[in-house]
Write an enzyme that holds these catalytic residues in place. Sequence first.
Site, PDB file in Angstrom:
ATOM      1  N   CYS A   1       0.856  -1.192   0.000  1.00  0.00           N
ATOM      2  CA  CYS A   1       0.000   0.000   0.000  1.00  0.00           C
ATOM      3  C   CYS A   1       0.901   1.255   0.000  1.00  0.00           C
ATOM      4  CB  CYS A   1      -0.946  -0.043   1.194  1.00  0.00           C
ATOM      5  SG  CYS A   1      -2.152   1.290   1.269  1.00  0.00           S
TER       6      CYS A   1
ATOM      7  N   HIS B   1      -7.531  -4.532  -3.154  1.00  0.00           N
ATOM      8  CA  HIS B   1      -6.433  -3.928  -2.417  1.00  0.00           C
ATOM      9  C   HIS B   1      -6.164  -4.757  -1.155  1.00  0.00           C
ATOM     10  CE1 HIS B   1      -3.849  -0.477  -1.513  1.00  0.00           C
ATOM     11  NE2 HIS B   1      -4.164  -0.684  -0.243  1.00  0.00           N
TER      12      HIS B   1
ATOM     13  N   ASP C   1      -9.071  -3.222  -7.072  1.00  0.00           N
ATOM     14  CA  ASP C   1      -8.626  -2.158  -6.174  1.00  0.00           C
ATOM     15  C   ASP C   1      -9.297  -0.842  -6.561  1.00  0.00           C
ATOM     16  OD1 ASP C   1      -7.189  -0.226  -4.708  1.00  0.00           O
ATOM     17  OD2 ASP C   1      -5.361  -1.420  -4.779  1.00  0.00           O
TER      18      ASP C   1
END
Length: 283
Positions: A165, A252, A222
Amino acid sequence: MVTLTRPEGTESDDLTLSRRAVLIAAGYAAFDVGANAEPVKTPEDGLISGWETLPGGLPAFVARPAGKGKHAAVIVVNEIFGVHEWIKDVCRRFAKAGYVAIAPEFFFRGDPDKTLAKLTDFTAIRAIVAKAGNEQVMGDVKTTLDWLGTQKFVHAKKVAITGFCWGGAVTWMAAARFPELKAGGAWYGRLKGDPGTEGRKWPMEVVADLKAPVLGLYGALDKGIPVADVEAMQAKLKGSKSSIMLYKDADHGFLADYRPSYNAAAGTDAWDRLLAHFKASGV
């Protein structure tokens, strides 16, 4: 799977789950703990692990094989929640694979009391994360590289970096900055900034500067990283040693096996590809 703490607020049913308190107390990010999540803990037999303080006061969690000899190293860059238990476990997984894994606490200056992993207010979380600007973070990566170079159990010429991330974007940027890095693995990190974020560069802008091959690992579901951005990055990487894998059924955070977004098939395949990428790159 129900998310225990939601962006729009906590629902009453969430608070009936006693496991929530256990996980948050263990250092998991409250925002991402799922109702059916279980703490993931790789056995520590054969490993040495714990916190180290690097120059400048930079805290870092280190896990490594207990045996003698030099080992390749991996810098593990955290999500926006800092070095919580899952990041530590990723370090242990790398150590089980024969690496010295080190996760610097990049947010320690803005979060000296280590409250980040327990926060549920995204405004407060972003305020802490925003204090760690790109140049400061790159300075901490350099500090980590220098520290690794002084350790007798590290093969200093075999160092890789991976991140998740927020840390995925850091991985791209570090690979464009430091020739000491021999490979990178970027897990679902942003590739470009929002309009109005001038003043800093983003991964899509530093492709030509990459000094190590990076394997990007992204999910087509995502919502924060459009497939169009991934495809644009793939086009920029064409002809280079870097590449991106796009998992069509992954969201994600698909490697984070304590989250509702965990995808076992994609996560397992991506982890195996990352290890193969490191090996092929001499790390």
